[in-house]
Design an enzyme around this catalytic site. Sequence first.
Site, PDB file in Angstrom:
ATOM      1  N   CYS A   1     -27.078 -16.313  -4.541  1.00 59.96           N
ATOM      2  CA  CYS A   1     -26.586 -17.483  -5.277  1.00 59.96           C
ATOM      3  C   CYS A   1     -25.301 -17.982  -4.640  1.00 59.96           C
ATOM      4  CB  CYS A   1     -26.302 -17.106  -6.720  1.00 59.96           C
ATOM      5  SG  CYS A   1     -27.737 -16.387  -7.534  1.00 59.96           S
ATOM      6  N   GLY A  27     -29.193 -20.886  -2.966  1.00 57.23           N
ATOM      7  CA  GLY A  27     -29.984 -20.879  -4.188  1.00 57.23           C
ATOM      8  C   GLY A  27     -30.513 -22.262  -4.468  1.00 57.23           C
ATOM      9  N   ASN A 106     -22.236 -14.361  -8.323  1.00 57.88           N
ATOM     10  CA  ASN A 106     -23.121 -14.132  -7.182  1.00 57.88           C
ATOM     11  C   ASN A 106     -23.135 -12.644  -6.905  1.00 57.88           C
ATOM     12  OD1 ASN A 106     -22.815 -14.544  -3.596  1.00 57.88           O
ATOM     13  ND2 ASN A 106     -24.659 -14.267  -4.783  1.00 57.88           N
ATOM     14  N   GLY A 107     -24.322 -12.086  -6.801  1.00 59.35           N
ATOM     15  CA  GLY A 107     -24.457 -10.655  -6.577  1.00 59.35           C
ATOM     16  C   GLY A 107     -25.468 -10.100  -7.544  1.00 59.35           C
ATOM     17  N   TYR A 247     -28.455 -13.895   8.128  1.00 57.32           N
ATOM     18  CA  TYR A 247     -29.327 -14.895   7.527  1.00 57.32           C
ATOM     19  C   TYR A 247     -28.695 -15.722   6.418  1.00 57.32           C
ATOM     20  CZ  TYR A 247     -33.058 -16.805   4.583  1.00 57.32           C
ATOM     21  OH  TYR A 247     -33.847 -17.633   3.833  1.00 57.32           O
TER      22      TYR A 247
HETATM   23  P1  5GP Z   1     -41.496 -12.641   5.648  1.00 59.41           P
HETATM   24  O1  5GP Z   1     -42.417 -13.769   5.863  1.00 59.41           O
HETATM   25  O2  5GP Z   1     -41.511 -11.602   6.708  1.00 59.41           O
HETATM   26  O3  5GP Z   1     -41.663 -12.034   4.283  1.00 59.41           O
HETATM   27  O4  5GP Z   1     -40.021 -13.241   5.553  1.00 59.41           O
HETATM   28  C1  5GP Z   1     -39.302 -13.510   6.697  1.00 59.41           C
HETATM   29  C2  5GP Z   1     -38.713 -14.894   6.652  1.00 59.41           C
HETATM   30  O5  5GP Z   1     -38.035 -15.126   5.409  1.00 59.41           O
HETATM   31  C3  5GP Z   1     -37.705 -15.057   7.746  1.00 59.41           C
HETATM   32  O6  5GP Z   1     -38.079 -16.165   8.529  1.00 59.41           O
HETATM   33  C4  5GP Z   1     -36.379 -15.304   7.072  1.00 59.41           C
HETATM   34  O7  5GP Z   1     -35.800 -16.488   7.545  1.00 59.41           O
HETATM   35  C5  5GP Z   1     -36.652 -15.363   5.620  1.00 59.41           C
HETATM   36  N1  5GP Z   1     -35.960 -14.261   4.962  1.00 59.41           N
HETATM   37  C6  5GP Z   1     -36.004 -13.036   5.343  1.00 59.41           C
HETATM   38  N2  5GP Z   1     -35.334 -12.220   4.530  1.00 59.41           N
HETATM   39  C7  5GP Z   1     -34.851 -12.956   3.571  1.00 59.41           C
HETATM   40  C8  5GP Z   1     -34.086 -12.640   2.429  1.00 59.41           C
HETATM   41  O8  5GP Z   1     -33.771 -11.515   2.116  1.00 59.41           O
HETATM   42  N3  5GP Z   1     -33.726 -13.629   1.675  1.00 59.41           N
HETATM   43  C9  5GP Z   1     -34.090 -14.861   1.967  1.00 59.41           C
HETATM   44  N4  5GP Z   1     -33.677 -15.800   1.175  1.00 59.41           N
HETATM   45  N5  5GP Z   1     -34.843 -15.198   3.030  1.00 59.41           N
HETATM   46  C10 5GP Z   1     -35.228 -14.247   3.845  1.00 59.41           C
HETATM   47 MG    MG Z   2     -36.737 -18.042   8.560  1.00 56.49          MG
END
Ligand code: 5GP
Ligand code: MG
Length: 466
Positions: A1, A27, A106-107, A247
């Site tokens: 968030c 979010g 957030n958390g 990320y």
């Molecule tokens: P997958 O399709 O392997 O489940 O998810 C990987 C994709 O989701 C990656 O391209 C990455 O950008 C995004 N992603 C990966 N981990 C996370 C996460 O923990 N939170 C969020 N919001 N997006 C993620």
């Molecule tokens: Mg991605």
Amino acid sequence: CGVFGVVGAGEAAPLVALGLHALQHRGQEAGGIVVHDPQAGFNSVRRFGYVRDTFTSQDVMDRLPGGVGIGHVRYSTTGSKGQTAIRDVQPFFGEFAMGGAAVAHNGNITNADALRKDLIGRGSIFQSSSDSECIIHLMARSMGPNIPERMKDALRRVEGAFSIVAMTRTKLIGCRDPLGVRPLVLGRIGDGYALASETCALDIIGAEFLREIEPGEMVVITEAGEIASHRPFEQRRPRFCIFEHVYFSRPDSILGGRSVYETREAIGKELAKEAPVEADLVCPVPDSGTPAAIGYSLQSGIPYGMGIIRNQYVGRTFIEPTEQIRNMGVRLKLNVNRALIRGKRVVLVDDSVVRGTTSRKIKEMILDAGAEEVHFRIASPPTAWPCFYGVDTPQREKLLAATMSADEMREHLGVDSLKFITLDGLYRAVGEARGRDPNAPQYCDACFSGAYPVAPSDQIAKGFEV
Ligand code: 5GP
Ligand code: MG
Ligand code: SF4
């Protein structure tokens, strides 16, 4: 968030809306703003959807008068998963002794189930299913002489990750948990101050970035622009979330004195050193893989190209709460740039593999477009453990890396090679020249290592094995 707050800079609501817009990547399900005005009292608006669609009308702004305000953009990690109920949308507001307060969190609170049970047993009336609501009830029950003291009382009972922006009728409060798992920064705007999850939200309102709120620090800011720093917790070694660098944060933000973009580029360079491959094209999975792909290309000398084009009108797929939408999401969001891909040996760089859904679909698309070979390079180690501190990773069983070896994952994804950056490589890229200190890791990296810096006690009570 994402959380944001402002005081002493004129009308708060338009600034909060802008700040939240800059934090939208944290979010996308819903957002909320609470403000206070001496005549109109506390007012709040909570809405589903993007800030740009929900908080831009004059009508909404007219309902939010006042010079102190906070806001929140939501991505559900606890509470009603899948379909967020409007009652779970923050900030939470409660009226109690000394006028009450509003809180945006957030958390994730790792002992929220236990706290909630205890509070309900003592007569608290919960309005939402969110872990964050505990904070307001704990504050209402505290016997502290003022609201900041009550907040300290409350937060000393809370375990887990919290970066909080709160407000009273006249004050803005910011606080980070002792490990500082989630980010929170302080900025100056005119004679006032702003608090935000990331510096990109200070940029948008033209505020000057002053410093980060330190792990374990609470700041209390008055309308007159006086700022006091408190240390409510026992001092501990910080454990910032390393995945924010990979990320979660926006690449134009500054984290721990480092540009997120530069860190991601360094991750790509590190990856190219650790896992080189002969190929014709380095191509990011946009947008989250882009800076790392640029780094990989620079280090390896393999040309960079946009072999996958992203539709800019679609948000973050991972953040879509249901699996079905996420599955559709890949095609809605990404398409192959055939002209560039045909006949090439392609290195695809993405930030992470979680369920493997994205990677599998993309590999198919790339091969359909006539690629000769597909090599995956991932800017984080295999995600083998769920996060309990505010990132919505699925249950352990659904994580590809929890059930498969690296080779099995390569097979499952059907690619010519698959390599992840090592944990040490990632630490080097975020600026720890000697890598990870196994006895006292400098970051939280639990989703990669299983080393949880705060025991997830609610989960353990439900049978989760650390
Ligand atoms: P997958 O399709 O392997 O489940 O998810 C990987 C994709 O989701 C990656 O391209 C990455 O950008 C995004 N992603 C990966 N981990 C996370 C996460 O923990 N939170 C969020 N919001 N997006 C993620
Ligand atoms: Mg991605
Ligand atoms: Fe960040 Fe992973 Fe730790 Fe969660 S478990 S706080 S995503 S490093």
